[in-house]
Design a protein around this motif. Structure first.
Motif, PDB file in Angstrom:
ATOM      1  N   LEU A 164      65.426  73.489  52.551  1.00  0.00           N
ATOM      2  CA  LEU A 164      64.934  73.087  53.862  1.00  0.00           C
ATOM      3  C   LEU A 164      63.555  72.448  53.730  1.00  0.00           C
ATOM      4  O   LEU A 164      62.722  72.897  52.942  1.00  0.00           O
ATOM      5  N   ARG A 165      63.305  71.422  54.522  1.00  0.00           N
ATOM      6  CA  ARG A 165      61.997  70.789  54.536  1.00  0.00           C
ATOM      7  C   ARG A 165      61.672  70.357  55.954  1.00  0.00           C
ATOM      8  O   ARG A 165      62.564  70.171  56.786  1.00  0.00           O
ATOM      9  N   GLN A 166      60.388  70.192  56.203  1.00  0.00           N
ATOM     10  CA  GLN A 166      59.957  69.700  57.508  1.00  0.00           C
ATOM     11  C   GLN A 166      60.044  68.182  57.536  1.00  0.00           C
ATOM     12  O   GLN A 166      59.624  67.514  56.593  1.00  0.00           O
ATOM     13  N   ARG A 167      60.612  67.649  58.603  1.00  0.00           N
ATOM     14  CA  ARG A 167      60.696  66.196  58.728  1.00  0.00           C
ATOM     15  C   ARG A 167      59.665  65.657  59.703  1.00  0.00           C
ATOM     16  O   ARG A 167      59.585  64.445  59.920  1.00  0.00           O
ATOM     17  N   ARG A 168      58.921  66.526  60.330  1.00  0.00           N
ATOM     18  CA  ARG A 168      57.815  66.107  61.187  1.00  0.00           C
ATOM     19  C   ARG A 168      56.800  67.238  61.243  1.00  0.00           C
ATOM     20  O   ARG A 168      57.101  68.396  60.926  1.00  0.00           O
ATOM     21  N   ALA A 169      55.590  66.911  61.649  1.00  0.00           N
ATOM     22  CA  ALA A 169      54.538  67.918  61.744  1.00  0.00           C
ATOM     23  C   ALA A 169      54.791  68.843  62.929  1.00  0.00           C
ATOM     24  O   ALA A 169      55.369  68.444  63.950  1.00  0.00           O
ATOM     25  N   VAL A 170      54.370  70.100  62.787  1.00  0.00           N
ATOM     26  CA  VAL A 170      54.464  71.078  63.869  1.00  0.00           C
ATOM     27  C   VAL A 170      53.088  71.683  64.093  1.00  0.00           C
ATOM     28  O   VAL A 170      52.238  71.682  63.210  1.00  0.00           O
ATOM     29  N   ALA A 171      52.878  72.198  65.298  1.00  0.00           N
ATOM     30  CA  ALA A 171      51.601  72.825  65.635  1.00  0.00           C
ATOM     31  C   ALA A 171      51.555  74.255  65.107  1.00  0.00           C
ATOM     32  O   ALA A 171      52.583  74.849  64.771  1.00  0.00           O
ATOM     33  N   GLY A 187      64.168  70.506  66.160  1.00  0.00           N
ATOM     34  CA  GLY A 187      64.395  69.320  65.343  1.00  0.00           C
ATOM     35  C   GLY A 187      63.405  69.118  64.218  1.00  0.00           C
ATOM     36  O   GLY A 187      63.382  68.052  63.616  1.00  0.00           O
ATOM     37  N   ALA A 188      62.599  70.142  63.882  1.00  0.00           N
ATOM     38  CA  ALA A 188      61.543  69.958  62.893  1.00  0.00           C
ATOM     39  C   ALA A 188      62.025  70.097  61.459  1.00  0.00           C
ATOM     40  O   ALA A 188      61.367  69.609  60.538  1.00  0.00           O
ATOM     41  N   LEU A 189      63.153  70.773  61.226  1.00  0.00           N
ATOM     42  CA  LEU A 189      63.629  71.023  59.867  1.00  0.00           C
ATOM     43  C   LEU A 189      64.873  70.208  59.555  1.00  0.00           C
ATOM     44  O   LEU A 189      65.637  69.845  60.446  1.00  0.00           O
ATOM     45  N   GLU A 190      65.068  69.966  58.278  1.00  0.00           N
ATOM     46  CA  GLU A 190      66.275  69.316  57.810  1.00  0.00           C
ATOM     47  C   GLU A 190      66.583  69.802  56.401  1.00  0.00           C
ATOM     48  O   GLU A 190      65.709  70.324  55.692  1.00  0.00           O
ATOM     49  N   VAL A 191      67.836  69.645  56.003  1.00  0.00           N
ATOM     50  CA  VAL A 191      68.261  69.975  54.645  1.00  0.00           C
ATOM     51  C   VAL A 191      68.155  68.721  53.796  1.00  0.00           C
ATOM     52  O   VAL A 191      68.560  67.633  54.221  1.00  0.00           O
ATOM     53  N   THR A 192      67.596  68.848  52.607  1.00  0.00           N
ATOM     54  CA  THR A 192      67.486  67.704  51.713  1.00  0.00           C
ATOM     55  C   THR A 192      68.884  67.251  51.277  1.00  0.00           C
ATOM     56  O   THR A 192      69.826  68.053  51.248  1.00  0.00           O
ATOM     57  N   PRO A 193      69.047  65.962  50.931  1.00  0.00           N
ATOM     58  CA  PRO A 193      70.365  65.490  50.473  1.00  0.00           C
ATOM     59  C   PRO A 193      70.899  66.296  49.291  1.00  0.00           C
ATOM     60  O   PRO A 193      72.083  66.644  49.241  1.00  0.00           O
ATOM     61  N   ALA A 194      70.028  66.622  48.351  1.00  0.00           N
ATOM     62  CA  ALA A 194      70.463  67.436  47.213  1.00  0.00           C
ATOM     63  C   ALA A 194      70.826  68.843  47.662  1.00  0.00           C
ATOM     64  O   ALA A 194      71.707  69.489  47.086  1.00  0.00           O
ATOM     65  N   GLY A 195      70.154  69.317  48.713  1.00  0.00           N
ATOM     66  CA  GLY A 195      70.428  70.655  49.210  1.00  0.00           C
ATOM     67  C   GLY A 195      71.826  70.807  49.770  1.00  0.00           C
ATOM     68  O   GLY A 195      72.445  71.870  49.639  1.00  0.00           O
ATOM     69  N   VAL A 196      72.341  69.760  50.414  1.00  0.00           N
ATOM     70  CA  VAL A 196      73.703  69.814  50.958  1.00  0.00           C
ATOM     71  C   VAL A 196      74.694  70.074  49.833  1.00  0.00           C
ATOM     72  O   VAL A 196      75.609  70.892  49.954  1.00  0.00           O
TER      73      VAL A 196
END
Length: 296
Positions: A164-171, A187-196
Motif C-alpha cells: 500500500l502507498r499514499q497517492r496523495r497527501a493527507v492532513a 481515496g488516499a491509498l492505492e496498491v502498487t502494480p507489483a503489489g497486485v
C-alpha cells in the motif's frame, strides 16, 4: 568516557521501560503482561466506518500500552518493536482462528478450525510520508516485520507485503473526528502494480496497524485492496482468506467513498462491515470503548 559509554549502552538497553519508566529494561514484566497477557478480542469503533473489516486487537489503548506505543512511534525506542510485534501476532492468530498458545516444540496450538500452516501476508497500513520523514521510520511496518517473525517462530508461515502507498497527501489526523478522518483519507491509498501480483500469489492476507481509533485508516486500506481488482474471500475456519482476482456480478453492491480527493467506487460482494467481505485486520491496540461495544 563514562558519558560516551552511557550513551552507547542506552542504544542497546533503554534507560527506562517504555510502559512505566522502570529503569534498565525495554519493557518490564508488568507492562509486557498488559500488552500480551489478555486474549486478543474483536473490536469495533462507534461510529463504525463503512467498509471497515473485522478487526482484532491485542490490548486496550491505555496506560502502559499507550505509553509503549508512543515510545516506539514518537520517541524512536525501536527495541519495543519486538514485544509490540508479539502482541500483534497474537491478534493475527486470533483472527485466523489459531490459538495464541505455543506447544513445547514451538508450534502454534490451534484453537479452532484455522490452519496455522497456511501462509499469511501481513499488509501494513502506511504512515503519511511526512510522518515517516519526521520519525525516521514507519512504525506499523516495523511492528509488522516483528509480528511476521513471531508468527514464523510459532509455526505460521508469514511475510510482510508493504504493497500500500499514499497517492496523495493527507492532513495530520490528530484532533480530527471520525467523519473528518474519513474525509481526510478517502481515496488516499492505492496498491502498487507489483503489489497486485504479490497479493494474488495465494495464502491469507491481513491488514495490520499499531493502533485503531476511529477505524478510518483500516477502512481506507481495505477499500484500496478491493479497488485494486482483488478481493479477499473468507478462508476455511476464519475470515482471513486467499486473495484472488475479483469477480463481479449482478449482486455486487456499489459503495462510493466521498471526501477529500477523488471519490472512489468500490464493488463489494458482501454486506458492509461483515466477515463476508473477507478483508480482516489486526492491531496492537484499540480504544477501550471499542472492546466494550463488540456485537457478535
Amino acid at each position: 568516557m563514562r558519558g560516551w559509554w552511557q550513551d552507547l549502552t542506552d542504544l542497546v538497553l533503554p534507560a527506562e521501560c517504555g510502559g512505566c519508566g522502570r529503569l534498565r529494561t525495554a519493557l518490564c514484566p508488568e507492562c509486557r503482561a498488559a500488552l500480551t497477557g489478555d486474549v486478543p478480542s474483536r473490536v469495533r469503533p462507534d461510529p463504525e466506518p463503512p467498509g471497515l473489516p473485522v478487526v482484532y486487537a491485542a490490548a486496550p489503548y491505555e496506560d502502559q500500552v499507550r505509553a509503549a506505543l508512543l515510545a516506539h512511534k514518537e520517541r524512536g525506542v525501536l527495541i519495543l518493536a519486538g514485544p509490540l510485534g508479539a502482541a500483534l501476532a497474537g491478534a493475527v492468530r486470533a483472527g485466523l482462528g489459531v490459538g495464541g498458545q505455543v506447544a513445547a516444540d514451538g508450534a502454534a496450538v490451534a484453537a479452532g478450525p484455522g490452519d496455522a500452516r497456511a501462509p499469511v501476508s501481513l499488509v501494513p497500513v502506511p504512515s503519511a510520508r511526512w510522518a515517516v520523514r519526521a520519525r525516521g521510520h514507519d512504525p506499523a511496518q516495523r511492528i509488522a516485520l516483528a509480528a511476521a517473525a513471531e508468527l514464523r517462530r510459532t509455526g505460521t508461515p508469514a511475510r510482510v507485503l508493504a504493497v500500500l502507498r499514499q497517492r496523495r497527501a493527507v492532513a495530520d489526523q490528530s484532533g480530527l473526528g471520525s467523519r473528518q478522518r474519513l474525509d481526510n483519507l478517502a481515496g488516499a491509498l492505492e496498491v502498487t502494480p507489483a503489489g497486485v501480483r504479490l497479493l494474488a500469489g495465494g495464502g491469507r492476507t491481513v491488514l495490520v496497524d499499531d493502533l485503531m481509533t476511529t477505524g478510518a485508516s483500516l477502512a481506507e486500506a481495505a477499500r484500496a485492496l478491493t479497488a485494486a481488482g482483488a478481493t479477499v474471500h473468507p478462508g476455511k475456519g476464519g475470515f482471513y482468506g486467499r486473495v484472488t482476482p475479483r469477480t463481479t456480478g449482478e449482486g455486487a453492491r456499489r459503495v462510493t467513498m466521498t471526501g477529500v480527493g477523488r471519490p472512489e467506487v468500490v464493488r463489494e460482494t458482501g454486506s458492509a462491515n461483515s466477515t463476508e467481505d473477507g478483508v480482516g485486520a489486526a492491531v496492537v491496540a484499540a480504544s477501550p470503548a471499542s472492546f466494550e461495544i463488540n456485537r457478535n
